[in-house]
Motif scaffolding. Structure first.
Motif, short mmCIF file in Angstrom:
data_model
loop_
_atom_site.label_atom_id
_atom_site.label_comp_id
_atom_site.label_asym_id
_atom_site.label_seq_id
_atom_site.Cartn_x
_atom_site.Cartn_y
_atom_site.Cartn_z
N VAL A 1 -2.76 5.45 -30.75
CA VAL A 1 -3.12 4.67 -29.56
C VAL A 1 -3.70 5.56 -28.45
N PRO A 2 -3.00 6.63 -28.01
CA PRO A 2 -3.60 7.48 -26.97
C PRO A 2 -4.87 8.17 -27.43
N LEU A 3 -4.94 8.48 -28.73
CA LEU A 3 -6.15 9.11 -29.25
C LEU A 3 -7.36 8.18 -29.13
N LEU A 4 -7.16 6.92 -29.52
CA LEU A 4 -8.26 5.95 -29.42
C LEU A 4 -8.63 5.70 -27.96
N LEU A 5 -7.63 5.64 -27.07
CA LEU A 5 -7.94 5.46 -25.65
C LEU A 5 -8.72 6.65 -25.11
N GLY A 6 -8.38 7.86 -25.58
CA GLY A 6 -9.13 9.04 -25.18
C GLY A 6 -10.57 8.99 -25.65
N ILE A 7 -10.78 8.51 -26.88
CA ILE A 7 -12.15 8.36 -27.41
C ILE A 7 -12.93 7.35 -26.57
#
Length: 320
Positions: free
Chosen positions: A16-22
């Motif tokens: 989840v945080p990885l996708l938000l960062g992308i």
């Protein structure tokens, strides 16, 4: 809860945080680019300043950046990637049309790369420091040094133009003709896969050699088990742990390389969609393709992590 389930949930929580960062990265890159969405929407026309301002107000382009980001994420959660300034159609529809071809090309190339790497790496390891090993080493070095676009041009010249074995470009849907589909994707997938296969071959060879030198292999062969059984059941399974880790990173190369390969072979996939959008100044499509490609890379790496768990019992045991 099993160890595999716990590790998988941990990976999903990090997703989840990885996708938000992308999403944040793509959002900021597109907002600070020189392309003005309002001007792109009216390209080919001569809009007045009032029309440009009305467009920006209607689409929230005058809102503060944090507000725009919240609206952007909200639209994504509803499956809205925006509208193409060129065709006036939803970007999601264009991505849905182009993505299947890119996935076909990527996974066909991945399958070829894995097959070549397994065969070449195992053969080189079993025949260590002999003729077969030297041949595989030389071929892998050549493959690593050869860019995919250069291999694609050579294949078009010698296999398509000179001999006519394959078409020089275009695409045939597998629903229309499986043979035609294979012929149109054979050269692109091969050109895309050979550099990856060469890198993986060297890693597979090293891993198998290290495994063959372990005591349990000598014990099993000394006990009378055929070498092919020991290699197939034990050595290969244990040796695949390291190549699987590298394979996850190579998927990103395949997705990125598909942009160039699709352009060379005139394939209507995500790469061609991206190139056309950049050339025509269509920021919504560029943004949609970038987000989709990055998300696909993350999801594929999650799948590689699951495979890694399945072939590495020591990792499962450490999570208990």
């Amino acid at each position: 809860m099993s160890a595999v389930a716990r590790i998988l949930l941990r990976r999903l929580a990090l997703l989840v945080p990885l996708l938000l960062g992308i999403v944040l990265f793509v959002f900021l890159v597109m907002r600070f680019s020189d392309v003005d969405p309002a001007s792109a929407f009216f390209q080919g026309a001569d809009p007045s300043p009032a029309q440009l301002r009305a467009f920006r107000e209607r689409n929230g382009l005058l809102d503060p950046l944090p507000v725009r980001y919240v609206h952007f994420v909200g639209d994504l959660l509803h499956g809205d990637l925006g509208t193409s300034a060129l065709t006036r159609t939803p970007v999601l529809d264009q991505v849905a049309t182009a993505l299947p071809l890119t996935l076909q090309l990527t996974f066909l190339g991945l399958g070829i790369a894995v097959m070549l790497a397994l065969v070449g790496g195992v053969v080189a390891a079993i025949h260590r420091d002999r003729a077969a090993d030297h041949v595989v080493r030389v071929l892998s070095l050549v493959g690593v040094a050869a860019p995919a676009f250069w291999l694609a041009l050579l294949m078009i010249q010698y296999l398509a133009l000179d001999r006519g074995w394959f078409p020089t470009g275009g695409y045939i849907n597998p629903a229309d003709s499986v043979t035609g589909w294979l012929r149109t994707l054979a050269l692109p997938a091969l050109a895309l896969s050979l550099p990856v296969a060469a890198q993986l071959t060297r890693i597979v060879r090293t891993s198998v050699v290290e495994e063959l030198d372990k005591d349990y292999v000598r014990t099993a062969i000394g006990a009378g088990l055929p070498p092919r059984v020991v290699v197939g059941r034990n050595v290969l399974r244990n040796a695949l742990v390291t190549p699987l880790t590298v394979l996850g990173l190579r998927v990103g190369y395949l997705l990125g390389g598909a942009v160039v390969i699709e352009t060379i072979f005139a394939l209507p996939g995500m790469g061609k969609l991206m190139i056309d959008a950049v050339q025509n100044g269509d920021p919504a499509v560029v943004q949609g393709v970038a987000l989709t490609t990055a998300t696909g890379f993350v999801v594929v790496n999650l799948a590689i992590d699951v495979l890694y768990l399945l072939v590495n019992p020591r990792l499962r045991d450490s999570a208990r």
